[in-house]
Write an enzyme that holds these catalytic residues in place. Structure first.
Site, PDB file in Angstrom:
ATOM      1  N   LYS A 128       0.733  -1.143  -0.018  1.00 32.83           N
ATOM      2  CA  LYS A 128       0.292  -0.071  -0.167  1.00 32.83           C
ATOM      3  C   LYS A 128       0.842   1.169  -0.148  1.00 32.83           C
ATOM      4  O   LYS A 128       1.867   1.098   0.445  1.00 32.83           O
ATOM      5  CB  LYS A 128      -0.943  -0.066   1.131  1.00 32.83           C
ATOM      6  CG  LYS A 128      -2.072   0.852   0.996  1.00 32.83           C
ATOM      7  CD  LYS A 128      -3.178   0.089   0.464  1.00 32.83           C
ATOM      8  CE  LYS A 128      -4.574   0.882   0.158  1.00 32.83           C
ATOM      9  NZ  LYS A 128      -5.592   0.026  -0.098  1.00 32.83           N
ATOM     10  N   ASP A 168      -7.191   4.007  -4.392  1.00 36.66           N
ATOM     11  CA  ASP A 168      -7.815   3.988  -3.200  1.00 36.66           C
ATOM     12  C   ASP A 168      -8.554   5.488  -2.733  1.00 36.66           C
ATOM     13  O   ASP A 168      -8.647   6.305  -3.883  1.00 36.66           O
ATOM     14  CB  ASP A 168      -6.715   3.506  -1.964  1.00 36.66           C
ATOM     15  CG  ASP A 168      -7.379   3.218  -0.716  1.00 36.66           C
ATOM     16  OD1 ASP A 168      -7.776   2.042  -0.695  1.00 36.66           O
ATOM     17  OD2 ASP A 168      -7.294   3.921   0.190  1.00 36.66           O
TER      18      ASP A 168
END
Ligand code: NDP
Ligand code: 2IT
Length: 448
Positions: A128, A168
């Protein structure tokens, strides 16, 4: 509660090392707590130091992102990429652009992603990244300059077989496009290094819809198998009004549910006649405006300023699809008092540990994020496959594969919960089912 001595020791070590990383500690606690019944039956895990290794990212890079705003002023943000675990495939996971982003948030998301990606059944490790840059209120040119600067640092750490970022919060098709352009320019290489790309340059059909649609496929299967019921005729409340929330609402309506409320970070709208998605998409996807606009445009709907009041609205199905820890114990109590029967997490870790415990204790069917929102990254995995083959599948093909993956995830999580003696506890089931493949791969690959 953590009673297993090995797990407790590892958790205490993480707490000592990173006392300030509260989101990361929360995510680690939940996973280790779930793993207890499995770890007790598998001494090879302690022997191989698997838990110590699985809570420590392979690496984290952080870097300065310098860009110029439209007034010619210099702006500085901080960027991160956390490459958490590559035991079962290249690092894979989104990039979050939001002013709240810090290392704890990036680490919790990367940690969760490792198990989620394993659950999809596709060969993807966990990662991430993101930045504390706020795309809100910025011009397209400012967003482009930020994305180019961000990628100028990130490009040396990623690659189609190394690490494949995606969207995201705050990172959608526009940002992915700018980042892809800059990566291609720096490497002189057209490759599937990002997913969520535009359809004209390697993006997959159905990736935009995938997380929200996948969430509803999961809920439909869960209701069918655990309650002999379905989404049809149910009242649905969805927090958020971004990518995940909008397509969750679309699929919920297609399945015969009625979505009566949605929110953004400022407030919520309640529309007893059912949220009009064309209006919501126009406001959120096209105009990038506040959700309060909806109440101005749709007669019979109401706007409320306190966004957590959305959980006080009576519903059968609640879908938190905004951000972490947006649903706390008080909100869980309000939902339970109003007779909620399903809570399924579209966002990552939207429910606090206390809220999850309340749902489980009160017989609410609870679908944890790792399992329920895996449809987005699963479809990113399908985008990677299409890029490797240099072809593209139809919407129907991708959507059918997505549905199959979500149905499988439900059954794998359910079966794992039963094997752990906690049938129906999908928190335990998802964590254990996701963990097994990663831990086996780590043992097979030796001390790395
Ligand atoms: P978007 O940026 O498209 O939308 C985010 C939504 O959540 C917006 O309505 C936003 O409101 C709200 N929100 C964001 N941060 C906060 C905050 N701190 N407090 C209150 N509201 C907030 O993001 P996505 O829809 O892509 O992501 C939503 C969630 O789903 C995240 O947890 C993400 O990690 C998760 N997720 C996303 C996937 C994907 O494919 N995109 C896949 C799996 C999970 P506002 O506009 O006012 O900021
Ligand atoms: O949290 C997530 O799973 C995502 N943001 C999607 C990641 C991806 O690589 O598609």
């Amino acid at each position: 509660m953590l009673t297993n001595a090995y797990l407790k020791r590892v958790y205490d070590d993480v707490t000592r090392r990173d006392p300030n990383e509260k989101e990361f500690l929360q995510a680690v606690y939940e996973v280790l707590d779930s793993l207890q019944p499995y770890v007790e039956k598998h001494p090879e895990l302690e022997k191989n130091g698997i838990i110590e290794r699985i809570v420590e990212p392979d690496r984290i890079v952080s870097f300065r992102v310098t860009w110029m705003d439209d007034n010619g002023a210099t702006r500085v943000n901080r960027g991160w990429r956390c490459q958490f675990n590559s035991a079962i495939g290249p690092y894979k996971g989104g990039l979050r652009l939001h002013p709240s982003v810090n290392q704890s948030i990036i680490k919790f998301l990367g940690f969760e992603q490792t198990f989620k990606n394993s659950l999809t059944g596709l060969p993807m490790g966990g990662g991430k990244g993101g930045s504390d840059f706020d795309p809100k209120g910025k011009s397209d040119a400012e967003v482009m300059r930020f994305c180019q600067s961000f990628m100028t640092e990130l490009y040396r750490h990623i690659g189609a077989d190394t690490d494949v970022p995606a969207g995201d919060i705050g990172t959608g098709a526009r940002e992915i496009g700018y980042m892809f352009g800059q990566y291609k320019r720096l490497q002189n290489c057209f490759t599937g290094v990002l997913t969520g790309k535009g359809l004209d340059f390697g993006g997959s059909l159905a990736r935009t819809q995938a997380t929200g649609y996948g969430l509803l496929y999961f809920v439909e299967e869960m209701l069918k198998c655990m309650k002999n019921d379905s989404v049809a005729g149910k009242t649905v409340v969805i927090s958020g009004a971004g990518n995940v929330a909008i397509y969750a609402a679309e699929k919920a309506s297609q399945l015969g549910g009625k979505v009566v409320a949605m929110c953004d970070s400022q407030g919520y709208v309640y529309d007893p006649n059912g949220i009009k998605l064309d209006v919501m998409k126009q406001i959120k996807e096209v105009e990038r405006a506040r959700i309060s606009e909806y109440a101005k445009r749709v007669p019979g709907s109401e706007y409320g300023e306190n966004r957590t009041d959305i959980w006080k609205i009576k519903c059968d199905i609640a879908l938190p699809c905004a951000t972490q820890n947006e649903l706390d114990a008080d909100s869980a109590k309000a939902l339970i008092a109003n007779g909620v029967s399903v809570v399924a997490e579209g966002a990552n870790m939207p429910s606090t540990l206390e809220a999850v415990e309340l749902f489980l204790k009160n017989g609410v069917l609870f679908a944890p994020a790792k399992a329920a929102n895996a449809g987005g990254v699963a479809t990113s995995g399908l985008e990677m496959s299409q890029n490797s083959q240099r072809l593209s599948w139809t919407f129907e093909e991708v959507d059918a594969k997505l549905r199959g993956i979500m149905v499988n995830i439900f059954h794998n999580a359910y079966d794992a919960s039963a094997e752990c003696g906690m049938e129906g506890n999908l928190v335990v089931g998802a964590n254990v089912a996701g963990f097994i493949k990663v831990s086996r791969a780590m043992i097979a690959q030796g001390l790395v």
